[in-house]
Design an enzyme around this catalytic site. Structure first.
Site, mmCIF file in Angstrom:
data_model
loop_
_atom_site.group_PDB
_atom_site.id
_atom_site.type_symbol
_atom_site.label_atom_id
_atom_site.label_comp_id
_atom_site.label_asym_id
_atom_site.label_seq_id
_atom_site.Cartn_x
_atom_site.Cartn_y
_atom_site.Cartn_z
ATOM 1 N N GLU A 215 35.988 37.120 62.778
ATOM 2 C CA GLU A 215 36.473 35.773 63.105
ATOM 3 C C GLU A 215 37.555 35.324 62.128
ATOM 4 O O GLU A 215 37.456 34.281 61.485
ATOM 5 C CB GLU A 215 35.314 34.780 63.163
ATOM 6 C CG GLU A 215 34.389 35.037 64.346
ATOM 7 C CD GLU A 215 33.364 33.940 64.580
ATOM 8 O OE1 GLU A 215 32.976 33.735 65.735
ATOM 9 O OE2 GLU A 215 32.953 33.288 63.587
ATOM 10 N N GLU B 181 31.284 38.279 70.628
ATOM 11 C CA GLU B 181 30.159 37.373 70.416
ATOM 12 C C GLU B 181 30.092 36.335 71.520
ATOM 13 O O GLU B 181 31.085 35.643 71.785
ATOM 14 C CB GLU B 181 30.278 36.622 69.080
ATOM 15 C CG GLU B 181 30.277 37.490 67.845
ATOM 16 C CD GLU B 181 30.343 36.655 66.569
ATOM 17 O OE1 GLU B 181 29.999 35.450 66.605
ATOM 18 O OE2 GLU B 181 30.760 37.207 65.537
#
Length: 349
Positions: A175, A281
Site C-alpha cells: 500500500e 486485498e
C-alpha cells in the site's frame, strides 16, 4: 539500467550483479505457474494464530487445516504472505519474518497453491499512514537504502526457494500510496527516490526469478486520481514493475458503488499503462456476511472480465480471522465458534 541509476553513486557489487543478470538467466528462474485468475487469500496471521492455539472448523463443524478448507471448500488457488524485515514476536503486529513466511509458503505450495509475497520493507505494518524504515536502516544514506532493499529482497527470495517455493508474484512494498521507506522514498516529496526503490526491488526479484511478476500495490482501489498520480509518477521516473495491485474495503451499504468505481479505475489504468491488474486485498465487516459474499462475487466476476484479460485475481485479506482478532479486526470470514460465515462462498464458481 546504467542510464536509470546515473547521478547516484552505485555500489560496484550492485552494478555487476545487474549487468550479469541482464545477460544470463538466473539459477532461480522459473516459468510462472500462476493461475490465469487468482482466487486468493492473505493468510499471514495463520502461523501466529496457530501458535496461539486457534483451530478452524468448516461449515459442517469439522476441524480441518485452514489451507485445506480454503482450497477445497472455497476454490482458493493462491495465498498472499507478508514479510517484515526484523519483526517483533507479537502475533498480530509482527511475527512474520522470512523463515516463518517461507514455511507457510511451503505449506501452500504443497497444497497446490500459488504464492504472492508481500514485502513491507519495515519491521511492522507499512500502509498509507506509515512507511517506517526498519530500525536497522534508520540512518542509512539513500544509496545504502537501495542496497538494503536489494539485499533484503534477495534474502527473502532465497529463504522461499530453500523451501522449494518461488513466488509467482512479489509486491515491492505494501500500500505504497505515498511511497515507501519514509522520508527518503515518500512519493509526495521525492517521486524519483520512490521510483528508484521500486526499481531496485524489481531488479532484485528478477535476478532470482525471471518468471516472477513484480507488483506495485496502492490502497483505495476506487480512487483513480491517486493511481494516475502514483503509477504515472513511477513510470515517468523510470520505475520497472509488471503489475498494479489494489485494496478495497467498502461498507456493506456502499459496496456496489465502490466496485463500479474500482472497475472503472482498473479499465482506465489498463488503457493508460497496459499493465495487468490484481486486487491484493478486499474485506467487509464480519457482521455483514451476505453483503460480503455478494461483494466478493462481484469483484471476482468483474475483474475476471477486464479488457484484454488484464484482470488477474482477487485476494481476501485474512479471512481466517475471527471477530475482534488482534485488538479489534472485524473483516474476517470466520466466527468466534471457529466456523465460517458465507463470505468466502463468493469465490465459488
Amino acid at each position: 539500467m546504467l542510464k536509470f541509476v546515473r547521478g547516484y553513486k552505485i555500489s560496484i557489487t550492485l552494478v555487476l550483479v545487474l549487468l550479469f543478470t541482464s545477460i544470463m538467466l538466473p539459477a532461480g528462474q522459473h516459468v510462472s505457474a500462476a493461475p490465469s485468475f487468482a482466487k486468493g487469500a492473505d493468510i499471514s496471521w495463520v502461523p501466529g494464530m496457530e501458535a496461539q492455539g486457534y483451530k478452524w472448523k468448516d461449515k459442517n463443524g469439522v476441524q480441518r487445516d485452514i489451507i485445506d478448507i480454503l482450497k477445497n471448500d472455497y476454490q482458493i488457488n493462491s495465498v498472499r504472505i507478508r514479510v517484515f524485515v526484523n519483526p517483533s514476536n507479537d502475533y498480530g503486529n509482527g511475527y512474520m519474518n522470512k523463515d516463518r513466511a517461507a514455511a507457510l509458503a511451503q505449506r501452500a505450495k504443497n497444497a497446490g497453491m500459488s504464492v504472492m509475497l508481500t514485502l513491507h520493507y519495515s519491521d511492522s505494518w507499512a500502509d498509507p499512514g506509515q512507511q517506517t524504515k526498519p530500525a536497522a536502516w534508520k540512518n542509512y544514506t539513500f544509496q545504502q537504502l537501495m542496497d538494503a532493499v536489494w539485499n533484503h529482497t534477495r534474502d527473502v527470495m532465497t529463504a522461499m526457494q530453500s523451501k522449494g517455493v518461488t513466488p509467482d508474484w512479489v509486491q515491492i512494498g505494501n500500500e505504497t500510496s505515498n511511497g515507501m521507506l519514509w522520508e527518503d522514498g515518500k512519493a509526495s516529496t521525492n517521486m524519483k527516490n520512490y521510483a528508484w526503490l521500486v526499481n531496485t526491488g524489481h531488479n532484485a526479484v528478477k535476478s532470482m526469478s525471471t518468471g516472477t511478476k513484480t507488483i506495485v500495490h496502492l490502497a483505495g482501489g476506487d480512487d483513480n486520481a491517486l493511481y494516475v498520480w502514483n503509477i504515472g509518477g513511477l513510470i515517468n521516473n523510470g520505475a520497472n514493475f509488471d503489475m498494479i495491485a489494489m485494496s478495497l474495503y467498502p461498507s456493506a451499504s456502499g459496496w456496489n458503488t465502490a466496485v463500479t468505481n474500482t472497475v472503472n479505475n482498473a479499465k482506465d489504468l489498463i488503457n493508460r499503462y497496459g499493465k495487468e491488474i490484481i486486487v491484493s486485498e478486499i474485506g467487509m465487516d464480519n457482521n455483514q456476511p451476505a453483503a460480503g459474499k455478494s461483494f466478493v462475487t462481484a469483484m471476482k466476476n468483474q475483474f475476471r472480465n477486464l479488457p484484454n484479460g488484464k484482470g488477474k485475481g482477487v485476494f481476501y485479506w485474512e479471512p481466517q480471522a475471527t471477530p475482534g482478532y488482534n485488538g479489534g479486526y472485524g473483516k474476517g470470514a470466520w466466527q468466534s465458534n471457529m466456523m465460517p460465515t458465507v463470505v468466502m462462498e463468493g469465490f465459488i464458481d
